[in-house]
Design a protein around this motif. Structure first.
Motif, PDB file in Angstrom:
ATOM      1  N   LEU A   6     -93.796  28.837 -68.318  1.00 18.64           N
ATOM      2  CA  LEU A   6     -94.158  29.492 -69.580  1.00 18.64           C
ATOM      3  C   LEU A   6     -93.127  30.552 -69.976  1.00 18.64           C
ATOM      4  CD1 LEU A   6     -98.008  29.911 -69.057  1.00 18.64           C
ATOM      5  CD2 LEU A   6     -96.792  28.077 -70.242  1.00 18.64           C
ATOM      6  N   GLY A   7     -92.091  30.659 -69.165  1.00 14.60           N
ATOM      7  CA  GLY A   7     -91.000  31.569 -69.520  1.00 14.60           C
ATOM      8  C   GLY A   7     -91.152  32.978 -68.985  1.00 14.60           C
ATOM      9  N   PHE A   8     -92.135  33.215 -68.142  1.00 23.78           N
ATOM     10  CA  PHE A   8     -92.303  34.555 -67.576  1.00 23.78           C
ATOM     11  C   PHE A   8     -91.487  34.690 -66.292  1.00 23.78           C
ATOM     12  CE2 PHE A   8     -95.928  33.964 -70.341  1.00 23.78           C
ATOM     13  CZ  PHE A   8     -95.926  35.144 -71.045  1.00 23.78           C
ATOM     14  N   VAL A   9     -91.019  35.892 -66.055  1.00 23.52           N
ATOM     15  CA  VAL A   9     -90.071  36.125 -64.974  1.00 23.52           C
ATOM     16  C   VAL A   9     -90.764  36.849 -63.826  1.00 23.52           C
ATOM     17  CG1 VAL A   9     -87.860  37.179 -64.343  1.00 23.52           C
ATOM     18  CG2 VAL A   9     -88.219  36.315 -66.673  1.00 23.52           C
ATOM     19  N   THR A  10     -90.635  36.302 -62.631  1.00 25.07           N
ATOM     20  CA  THR A  10     -91.153  36.955 -61.433  1.00 25.07           C
ATOM     21  C   THR A  10     -90.036  37.063 -60.411  1.00 25.07           C
ATOM     22  OG1 THR A  10     -93.362  36.077 -61.831  1.00 25.07           O
ATOM     23  CG2 THR A  10     -92.898  36.877 -59.612  1.00 25.07           C
ATOM     24  N   LEU A  19     -86.053  49.466 -60.338  1.00 24.84           N
ATOM     25  CA  LEU A  19     -84.624  49.163 -60.161  1.00 24.84           C
ATOM     26  C   LEU A  19     -84.330  47.707 -60.524  1.00 24.84           C
ATOM     27  CD1 LEU A  19     -81.725  49.615 -58.894  1.00 24.84           C
ATOM     28  CD2 LEU A  19     -82.757  48.992 -56.707  1.00 24.84           C
ATOM     29  N   VAL A  20     -85.023  46.774 -59.877  1.00 24.44           N
ATOM     30  CA  VAL A  20     -84.642  45.372 -60.079  1.00 24.44           C
ATOM     31  C   VAL A  20     -85.021  44.891 -61.474  1.00 24.44           C
ATOM     32  CG1 VAL A  20     -84.672  44.765 -57.641  1.00 24.44           C
ATOM     33  CG2 VAL A  20     -86.719  44.443 -58.982  1.00 24.44           C
ATOM     34  N   SER A  21     -86.143  45.368 -62.017  1.00 29.31           N
ATOM     35  CA  SER A  21     -86.492  44.906 -63.365  1.00 29.31           C
ATOM     36  C   SER A  21     -85.493  45.453 -64.388  1.00 29.31           C
ATOM     37  CB  SER A  21     -87.925  45.301 -63.725  1.00 29.31           C
ATOM     38  OG  SER A  21     -88.096  46.699 -63.677  1.00 29.31           O
ATOM     39  N   THR A  22     -85.008  46.665 -64.162  1.00 27.41           N
ATOM     40  CA  THR A  22     -84.003  47.223 -65.062  1.00 27.41           C
ATOM     41  C   THR A  22     -82.707  46.415 -64.989  1.00 27.41           C
ATOM     42  OG1 THR A  22     -84.936  49.426 -64.735  1.00 27.41           O
ATOM     43  CG2 THR A  22     -82.708  49.318 -65.644  1.00 27.41           C
ATOM     44  N   VAL A  23     -82.284  46.118 -63.772  1.00 29.91           N
ATOM     45  CA  VAL A  23     -81.022  45.397 -63.591  1.00 29.91           C
ATOM     46  C   VAL A  23     -81.125  43.986 -64.185  1.00 29.91           C
ATOM     47  CG1 VAL A  23     -79.534  44.342 -61.838  1.00 29.91           C
ATOM     48  CG2 VAL A  23     -80.293  46.723 -61.577  1.00 29.91           C
ATOM     49  N   ILE A  24     -82.223  43.298 -63.896  1.00 28.62           N
ATOM     50  CA  ILE A  24     -82.358  41.916 -64.368  1.00 28.62           C
ATOM     51  C   ILE A  24     -82.538  41.898 -65.889  1.00 28.62           C
ATOM     52  CG2 ILE A  24     -83.849  39.871 -64.262  1.00 28.62           C
ATOM     53  CD1 ILE A  24     -84.264  40.659 -61.238  1.00 28.62           C
ATOM     54  N   GLY A  25     -83.300  42.875 -66.393  1.00 28.72           N
ATOM     55  CA  GLY A  25     -83.426  42.989 -67.841  1.00 28.72           C
ATOM     56  C   GLY A  25     -82.071  43.213 -68.497  1.00 28.72           C
ATOM     57  N   GLU A  26     -81.247  44.017 -67.846  1.00 27.27           N
ATOM     58  CA  GLU A  26     -79.912  44.302 -68.384  1.00 27.27           C
ATOM     59  C   GLU A  26     -79.068  43.024 -68.448  1.00 27.27           C
ATOM     60  OE1 GLU A  26     -78.947  47.601 -69.192  1.00 27.27           O
ATOM     61  OE2 GLU A  26     -77.274  46.586 -70.171  1.00 27.27           O
ATOM     62  N   VAL A  27     -79.079  42.260 -67.372  1.00 30.24           N
ATOM     63  CA  VAL A  27     -78.218  41.073 -67.310  1.00 30.24           C
ATOM     64  C   VAL A  27     -78.732  39.980 -68.252  1.00 30.24           C
ATOM     65  CG1 VAL A  27     -77.351  39.231 -65.818  1.00 30.24           C
ATOM     66  CG2 VAL A  27     -77.480  41.577 -64.954  1.00 30.24           C
ATOM     67  N   LEU A  28     -80.047  39.736 -68.198  1.00 34.56           N
ATOM     68  CA  LEU A  28     -80.603  38.650 -69.007  1.00 34.56           C
ATOM     69  C   LEU A  28     -80.934  39.116 -70.421  1.00 34.56           C
ATOM     70  CD1 LEU A  28     -82.933  36.856 -66.406  1.00 34.56           C
ATOM     71  CD2 LEU A  28     -80.645  36.187 -67.173  1.00 34.56           C
ATOM     72  N   GLN A  29     -80.788  40.420 -70.668  1.00 39.96           N
ATOM     73  CA  GLN A  29     -81.048  40.993 -71.988  1.00 39.96           C
ATOM     74  C   GLN A  29     -82.487  40.712 -72.420  1.00 39.96           C
ATOM     75  OE1 GLN A  29     -77.819  39.804 -74.656  1.00 39.96           O
ATOM     76  NE2 GLN A  29     -76.440  39.699 -72.897  1.00 39.96           N
ATOM     77  N   ASP A  71     -89.968  45.529 -68.718  1.00 36.22           N
ATOM     78  CA  ASP A  71     -91.379  45.725 -68.396  1.00 36.22           C
ATOM     79  C   ASP A  71     -92.164  44.416 -68.378  1.00 36.22           C
ATOM     80  OD1 ASP A  71     -91.059  48.365 -67.963  1.00 36.22           O
ATOM     81  OD2 ASP A  71     -91.807  49.016 -69.914  1.00 36.22           O
ATOM     82  N   LEU A  72     -91.569  43.344 -68.859  1.00 37.85           N
ATOM     83  CA  LEU A  72     -92.249  42.046 -68.804  1.00 37.85           C
ATOM     84  C   LEU A  72     -91.920  41.289 -67.514  1.00 37.85           C
ATOM     85  CD1 LEU A  72     -91.823  40.911 -72.521  1.00 37.85           C
ATOM     86  CD2 LEU A  72     -93.804  41.964 -71.415  1.00 37.85           C
ATOM     87  N   ILE A  73     -91.067  41.871 -66.696  1.00 35.49           N
ATOM     88  CA  ILE A  73     -90.672  41.214 -65.449  1.00 35.49           C
ATOM     89  C   ILE A  73     -91.620  41.658 -64.334  1.00 35.49           C
ATOM     90  CG2 ILE A  73     -88.833  40.981 -63.730  1.00 35.49           C
ATOM     91  CD1 ILE A  73     -86.831  41.554 -66.012  1.00 35.49           C
ATOM     92  N   ARG A  74     -92.228  40.704 -63.673  1.00 39.34           N
ATOM     93  CA  ARG A  74     -93.104  41.012 -62.534  1.00 39.34           C
ATOM     94  C   ARG A  74     -92.247  41.073 -61.273  1.00 39.34           C
ATOM     95  NH1 ARG A  74     -98.204  42.727 -62.021  1.00 39.34           N
ATOM     96  NH2 ARG A  74     -98.829  41.323 -63.708  1.00 39.34           N
ATOM     97  N   VAL A  75     -92.499  42.074 -60.438  1.00 42.56           N
ATOM     98  CA  VAL A  75     -91.776  42.180 -59.167  1.00 42.56           C
ATOM     99  C   VAL A  75     -92.793  42.167 -58.034  1.00 42.56           C
ATOM    100  CG1 VAL A  75     -90.144  43.526 -57.797  1.00 42.56           C
ATOM    101  CG2 VAL A  75     -89.986  43.559 -60.290  1.00 42.56           C
ATOM    102  N   VAL A  76     -92.618  41.276 -57.069  1.00 45.52           N
ATOM    103  CA  VAL A  76     -93.558  41.189 -55.946  1.00 45.52           C
ATOM    104  C   VAL A  76     -92.808  41.267 -54.624  1.00 45.52           C
ATOM    105  CG1 VAL A  76     -95.245  39.847 -57.241  1.00 45.52           C
ATOM    106  CG2 VAL A  76     -93.497  38.658 -55.906  1.00 45.52           C
ATOM    107  N   ARG A  77     -93.566  41.627 -53.592  1.00 45.99           N
ATOM    108  CA  ARG A  77     -93.019  41.718 -52.235  1.00 45.99           C
ATOM    109  C   ARG A  77     -93.771  40.725 -51.360  1.00 45.99           C
ATOM    110  NH1 ARG A  77     -90.605  46.983 -51.904  1.00 45.99           N
ATOM    111  NH2 ARG A  77     -91.114  48.171 -53.772  1.00 45.99           N
ATOM    112  N   PRO A  78     -93.193  39.568 -51.107  1.00 43.96           N
ATOM    113  CA  PRO A  78     -93.889  38.601 -50.254  1.00 43.96           C
ATOM    114  C   PRO A  78     -93.965  39.098 -48.813  1.00 43.96           C
ATOM    115  CG  PRO A  78     -91.718  37.780 -50.865  1.00 43.96           C
ATOM    116  CD  PRO A  78     -91.893  39.092 -51.553  1.00 43.96           C
TER     117      PRO A  78
END
Lengths: 803, 194
Positions: free
Chosen positions: A489-493, A508-518, A522-529
């Motif tokens: 569905l196009g959501f980023v995890t 940190l990682v959502s900022t960096v990935i948001g920066e690269v993928l533009q 805040d729509l990027i979910r970050v999880v710790r398996p």
């Protein structure tokens, strides 16, 4: 990507820290919040003796109590598990979670009692009878160094864990050539970062799945591996749940002994078991004390205050077991000349065992004590040649154009502009006005002074000190990883593979990935398996996450961006390099055709027939990143330690009422350059918190043992933590010198503030009391010591004048 | 023994040992795990809860002693699931935390202050949180959060909650006990967070 902040969309902007929302609502997920069905609780019976043979243990009365399930002794645990890992090659210095045969410090854990509740377990510890035969003990590092001192580990033969002398450059020649020499001793008192959450761990064992599940308040590299080794089970039978929030660590949450103990009990009893240290267990036996170090320093310099060479002898009191303590003498080798052009250094690193609690990693890993010694040297050189302290620093600073700069011990500093940072700080302060204020305070009857310190924060942590101090260790890999998945569905995890103790990794990682993928971070979910689903990580140590996790996230995002671009270009029949990626969509400038995020996601997930030949379906990318510059083992006692070097410059205005002896910080300014800042809130918080830790180390905090070998500062009534009253308002002056070795030019900041604050505050105290002819050479400088010394000096003065 | 308590506006009952602390009872019997154990000897403030609006150490009192008081824990501060109070939101705005362990106690201590006054001086704020130890932040962004929340409350033009408890701040700082803030009582305009 450019390191020019003007081009960033999200990096370096004042975005909120996404982790904060759940914590302000009381919805953190700490180890004590983990609910497990049938959970049993552990309490510890500690040794009252600094050294004693364990003659007998009688647990019958405890076991007879209702609700008590088990009493575990060191002998049983040692038979069932392997000793905990040593960093150095010291095989006879064996450490087990519970004392085996003898105790080696007061507070050492001897017996673990398991009961239905923690309260019952505590009650039952009082019923356990242990008979001890006291043995000779040694508390002081210099005493422990003597061949006739009582050996803490008789099988090891002496108390010396490490005694290594490095000579980098032509030290003797430089000393002989230098017209001026001075020498001094300073001592760093035993303190630690003492998180408000103690260490805790819960474990359960499923014998049908062969699975040990672990929830812990942990910040340690290779934690699952160490549990598996000690329990002699395959590493893929250990599943550590990394989504447990850690209530502060700053290096010390290394609870391996606690974890092995609890894991063994969970297997033995077939029930989930947990140990949440109480404050006493934590303070005296949690094995989380920090460095305790004597520095003997000699400096060779000239009349202009130019420092040519240094000899440093560092004698560190490791406590009762080896652990990683000796390595905290190794890491500072990577910045052993501080920010200065010192041409040669002799460094003797000595680590000894004593009958104190074990030293564990603490923020900066030995760098803050070393910086205190170096900065004291610079202050003393200034006094000797009659120059302003700041002028001596300016004369010795490495210049901007000299970077990358190779220091004698083998590390190359990446970048810096120390003179500009100092100039900016002085302009911000109006230093002349600060001097006038100091003089006004002096005129009013106060003792007043200004403290100055400049220092480096090595960051991007690797473990280069391990092979440097232990030739059997050939580790050069010190990686971190990130995986990004864009779903159908196009959501980023994003998955990250370590625990957090408040460093803001998700931000940190959502900022960096948001920066690269533009795309919107805040729509990027970050999880710790859990650890079995994890990619390699070495946890947030050594100020490494902005560089390493940020770097891994950057590279993984670049891979995805390339894939998105290629898929779109393939639809256009255009070359990959002929189309333009912007804000999640791709445009072909020749045809004017466009594909948006949802279109490309749909092709990747549902239209295999539209993918370029050979491309894997889906949108997933992984990157495992090695520490920049970490390419070689040590050679000739030289090694590249951490890749990046942030710079901090502290100025402190202090006043002491001579009748009270209480140091009051009237103004605190820090200039800070950690390259490109990814999240300003996080860097600011690290810096302010680091200054507070430094203030504690300089003025308040110390684990003090009495002559009988007992810890006398084992509660927060005695071990004093800075409150909002003690910590001043701190002004931060920013500068940005990007690192050439990182993706955005970022450097680490996890130890900022702490690495220079003790030196600066000590410098301020000594400037305050210099007019009395006294100085302090041991941290912490407590109010009582200041008051006494001032009183002695004032009483002594007339006598001196009378002579 | 059976104990009846009022927690976050609701009546709650539990069977517990007389020696059980309020902290342990909140966490274990009522599953309110936002209240944290820090030192368990009354110094660090991580276990702070409000009793009739005043901050107390829940590690230093027995649960049975809380009978008859209105207990507020961090779980009682947010107005609704997924929402935050002005003060909680201010902590997010200034990043007034890192690990989050001391945060519930810190927010309750500051919450009590802002119930008494929405014009606290920096010294008032420092005093109000001085019994709560934070090892991460050095307090700077916490103080900023409380200042920010106070400013937003001043311009919010809404009734100020007031528990009528003992005032600790100096009299001239006091907000009206009831009613609506007048426009001239609001200070400088505060730019809303992005």
């Amino acid at each position: 990507m450019s390191a020019d902040p003007a081009t960033f969309r999200f990096v370096s902007t004042n975005r909120r820290v996404r982790e904060d929302r759940r914590f302000v609502a009381g919805r953190g997920h700490f180890v004590a919040d983990v609910a497990l069905e049938g959970l049993l609780h552990v309490a510890i019976l500690p040794s009252q003796h600094p050294a004693a043979r364990i003659v007998s243990i009688d647990a019958s009365a405890a076991l007879a109590m209702p609700g008590v399930h088990y009493v575990l002794t060191g002998d049983e645990l040692a038979a069932a598990t392997d000793p905990l890992m040593n960093g150095l090659d010291t095989p006879k210095v064996q450490r087990h979670p519970l004392a085996v045969g003898q105790t080696r410090y007061a507070g050492e854990w001897v017996v673990a009692v398991v009961a239905d509740t923690r309260a019952l377990a505590e009650d039952a510890t009082e019923k356990v009878r242990v008979v001890y035969e006291p043995l000779p003990f040694v508390m002081n590092a210099e005493a422990a160094l003597k061949p006739d001192s009582p050996p803490v580990h008789p099988a090891h033969g002496s108390n010396v864990l490490l005694d290594r002398t490095f000579v980098w450059g032509e030290v003797e020649k430089h000393f002989a050539e230098s017209p001026r020499h001075l020498s001094f001793r300073v001592t760093w008192g035993r303190n630690s970062t003492v998180p408000i959450e103690t260490f805790g761990v819960a474990a359960s064992w499923d014998p049908w799945r062969d699975m040990l599940d672990v929830w812990a308040s942990i910040q340690m590299p290779k934690y699952p591996d160490q549990i598996a080794r000690a329990l002699r089970i395959p590493a893929n039978c250990v599943r550590v749940h990394q989504d447990v929030d850690v209530g502060g660590s700053y290096g010390v949450k290394r609870g391996i002994k606690q974890s092995v103990l609890v894991a063994h009990l969970a297997r033995r009893l077939g029930r989930p078991v947990r140990l949440i240290e109480d404050r006493l267990e934590n303070m005296r036996g949690g094995d989380a004390h920090g460095p305790e170090r004597i520095f003997d320093v000699e400096v060779a310099f000239n009349d202009a205050g130019i420092v040519k060479s240094m000899k440093i002898r560092a004698l560190d009191n490791a406590g009762a077991y080896a652990g990683r303590a000796p390595f905290q003498l190794g890491k500072p080798i990577g910045a052993i000349v501080g920010p200065y052009r010192i041409e040669s250094v002799q460094y003797r690193a000595q680590s000894v065992t004593s009958n104190k609690a074990v030293q564990e990693a603490v923020r900066g890993f030995g760098q803050s004590p070393t910086n205190y010694a170096i900065e004291t040297a610079i202050d003393k050189v200034a006094a000797a040649v009659g120059l302003e302290r700041i002028d001596v620093r300016r004369r010795n600073f490495i210049r901007k154009e000299e970077f990358p700069y190779l220091i004698p011990s083998g590390s190359t500093y990446d970048s810096g502009d120390y003179h500009t940072v100092v100039d900016k700080v002085f302009a911000h302060i109006d230093f002349a006005a600060m001097e006038r204020e100091r003089d006004r305070l002096r005129t009013s009857g106060m003792l007043a002074g200004i403290g100055i310190a400049a220092c480096l924060e090595p960051s991007g942590g690797n473990s280069a000190f391990e092979p440097l101090l232990n030739e059997k260790n050939t580790t050069t890999t010190w990686m971190d990883s990130c995986r990004i998945n864009i779903d159908g569905l196009g959501f980023v995890t994003v998955t990250i593979h370590n625990t957090s103790s408040g460093q803001g990794h998700e931000t940190l990682v959502s900022t960096v990935i948001g920066e690269v993928l533009q795309i919107e971070p805040d729509l990027i979910r970050v999880v710790r398996p859990d650890s079995l689903a994890c990619l390699p990580s070495n946890s947030p140590v050594g100020s490494r996450m902005a560089i390493m996790l940020g770097g891994a996230a950057f590279h993984a995002a670049q891979k995805l961006k390339a894939k998105l671009t290629w898929i779109a270009a393939h639809q256009f029949g255009a070359g990959k390099d002929k189309v333009i990626y912007a804000s999640g969509g791709v445009t072909d400038p020749n045809s004017g055709r466009q594909l948006g995020w949802a279109d490309i996601v749909n092709i990747a997930h549902r239209n295999f027939h539209l993918l370029p030949e050979g491309m894997e379906p889906g949108l997933e990318a992984t990157h495992v990143m090695q520490v920049p510059t970490g390419t070689k083992l040590p050679e000739d006692g030289r090694v590249q330690m951490y890749p990046c070097h942030s710079f901090e410059f502290h100025v402190v205005l202090m006043a002491i009422d001579p009748a009270l002896g209480k140091p009051e910080i009237r103004r605190y300014v820090i200039g800070h350059d950690c390259g490109t800042v990814i999240n300003p809130h996080i860097v600011k918080g690290m810096t302010l918190g680091g200054v507070a830790h430094g203030l504690g180390a300089a003025l308040l905090e110390e684990f003090v043992y009495d002559d009988e070998g007992h810890l006398i500062t084992q509660s927060f009534m005695d071990y004093l933590l800075p409150s909002s009253h003690e910590v001043p308002e701190v002004e931060i002056v920013h500068h940005c010198t990007p690192s050439p070795y990182t993706v955005f030019g970022q450097k680490g900041s996890g130890e900022s503030g702490y690495l220079g604050a003790p030196a600066a505050i000590a410098s301020a105290v000594n400037d305050c009391v210099a007019s009395l002819g006294i100085s302090f050479n041991k941290l912490p400088i407590r109010i009582s010591a200041i008051g006494d010394a001032i009183a002695d000096a004032q009483q002594g003065k007339p006598q001196e004048q009378a002579k | 023994m059976k104990v009846d308590l009022r927690i976050n506006g609701a009546k709650r009952s539990a069977e517990l040992e007389p020696r059980k602390t309020l902290l342990d009872a909140l966490r274990e019997n009522f599953l309110l795990t936002g209240t944290h154990a820090g030192c368990e000897h009354g110094v660090c403030g991580a276990c702070t809860v409000l009793l009739d609006g005043e901050p107390v150490r829940s590690c230093l009192m027995f649960a049975v002693q809380a009978d008859g008081y209105e207990i507020t824990t961090i779980e009682g501060v947010a107005p609704a699931p997924g929402e935050l109070s002005v003060l909680q939101d201010a902590f997010c705005e200034t990043h007034g935390l890192q690990c989050g362990y001391c945060t519930p106690g810190m927010i309750l201590a500051a919450h009590a202050l802002l119930q008494h006054t929405v014009t606290p001086s920096r010294d008032d704020i420092v005093d109000a949180i001085s019994g709560n130890i934070c090892r991460c932040t050095g307090y700077g962004q916490i103080i900023e959060a409380v200042e920010f929340a106070a400013a937003r409350l001043r311009i919010a033009n809404t009734p100020q909650p007031h528990h009528g408890a003992r005032h600790r701040a100096t009299g001239e700082h006091d907000a009206p006990a009831e009613g609506v803030m007048e426009a001239d009582q609001a200070d400088e305009a505060i730019v809303e967070a992005k």
